[in-house]
Design an enzyme around this catalytic site. Sequence first.
Site, short mmCIF file in Angstrom:
data_model
loop_
_atom_site.label_atom_id
_atom_site.label_comp_id
_atom_site.label_asym_id
_atom_site.label_seq_id
_atom_site.Cartn_x
_atom_site.Cartn_y
_atom_site.Cartn_z
CD GLU A 91 47.02 28.00 70.76
OE1 GLU A 91 47.47 28.40 69.62
OE2 GLU A 91 46.44 28.92 71.61
CE LYS A 100 49.90 37.59 76.67
NZ LYS A 100 49.92 36.42 76.05
N1 PSU Z 1 46.85 35.40 72.93
C1 PSU Z 1 47.95 34.94 73.67
N2 PSU Z 1 48.85 33.95 73.27
C2 PSU Z 1 48.61 33.28 72.18
C3 PSU Z 1 47.81 33.73 71.43
C4 PSU Z 1 47.11 34.92 71.55
O1 PSU Z 1 47.93 35.33 74.96
O2 PSU Z 1 49.66 32.31 71.96
C5 PSU Z 1 47.79 33.46 69.78
C6 PSU Z 1 46.48 31.87 69.73
O3 PSU Z 1 47.17 31.01 69.06
C7 PSU Z 1 45.58 32.87 69.40
C8 PSU Z 1 46.13 33.73 68.33
O4 PSU Z 1 44.65 32.10 68.70
O5 PSU Z 1 47.38 34.01 69.02
C9 PSU Z 1 45.31 35.04 67.96
O6 PSU Z 1 45.86 35.57 66.74
P1 PSU Z 1 45.16 36.74 66.28
O7 PSU Z 1 45.25 37.82 67.05
O8 PSU Z 1 46.06 37.19 64.85
O9 PSU Z 1 43.75 36.38 65.54
#
Ligand code: PSU
Length: 303
Positions: free
Chosen positions: A24, A159
Amino acid sequence: MIELAYSEEVTAAKANEQPIVALESTIISHGMPFPRNMETALRVEEIVRNNGAVPATLAIIDGVPKIGLSHKEIEILAKAGPSVTKVSRRDFPVVLTQKLHGATTVAGTMILAEKAGIQIFATGGIGGVHRNGENTLDISADLQELANTSVAVISAGVKSILDLGLTLEYLETMGVPVWGYQTEELPAFFTRDSGFKLDRRVDDVDELAQLLKTKWSFGLRGGVLIGNPVPEVASIPKKEINIFIEEALAQAHKKGVTGKSITPFLLAKIDELTQGSSLNTNIELILNNAKLAANLAVSFNNT
Ligand code: PSU
Ligand code: MN
């Protein structure tokens, strides 16, 4: 008609039916500061190669969906950081039409991977149901994508900025298998354990490959989440990291950060509060996930 643009390396891998691992790009632009983000993106690709597969970092450059990035393109995303559009499912139309750069989230990367015929994808951590999500309805589009898009996502779990229990309930409702690689529990990103039991522990990659083949050949569309715990040496004790997570959440609340900004805000804040020690853990677990993904892609290719 919008065509995918394949890198030379991925084009050759496709032609030779070599195993490919999707990677990603939000993690590059929004997940880590420059220059560690760029170094890490390149190291992750190298680990995939060293374990017998071909890396395909996915992103949108000038409105073109890219399957595999050049070093220059990785550098563009790494240097531009959060000014690049974070692309989840809903963001594709605008970024493609306006010919912008886009860094794909887990959801966005799954979409591109499926279009490119890549089934195995390594990341750090996925999005999930945020704490208090039962009231805010802040549920990452990553979960919906896991429900619908047929790609296996290898991550170090979730997390604890998120609600792990609600995230697992949501995934169960959506029919997404969650398998622990050599663990019974959902890993909690910085720590190997979370206290949340999974319904399936899988101890080797050949069994993972077999289970994926069975799911998809039976016509059960959708993703699979594979939880790969952070290596012991790089893990951070739960008590230690939780203090910083609570502080980051409190600051986000005070500043009124919401929507797509909240996850990047929390990641950057935790980094800052731990003075980089969380960043080191983050890097180690991504490398570990890339290695497992490469091994799985090799096995999947031979199954
Ligand atoms: N959680 C992490 N590291 C990350 C992300 C999430 O520990 O880099 C990033 C990933 O790209 C994930 C995105 O798909 O954040 C999710 O964002 P949201 O909660 O806005 O959907
Ligand atoms: Mn959200």
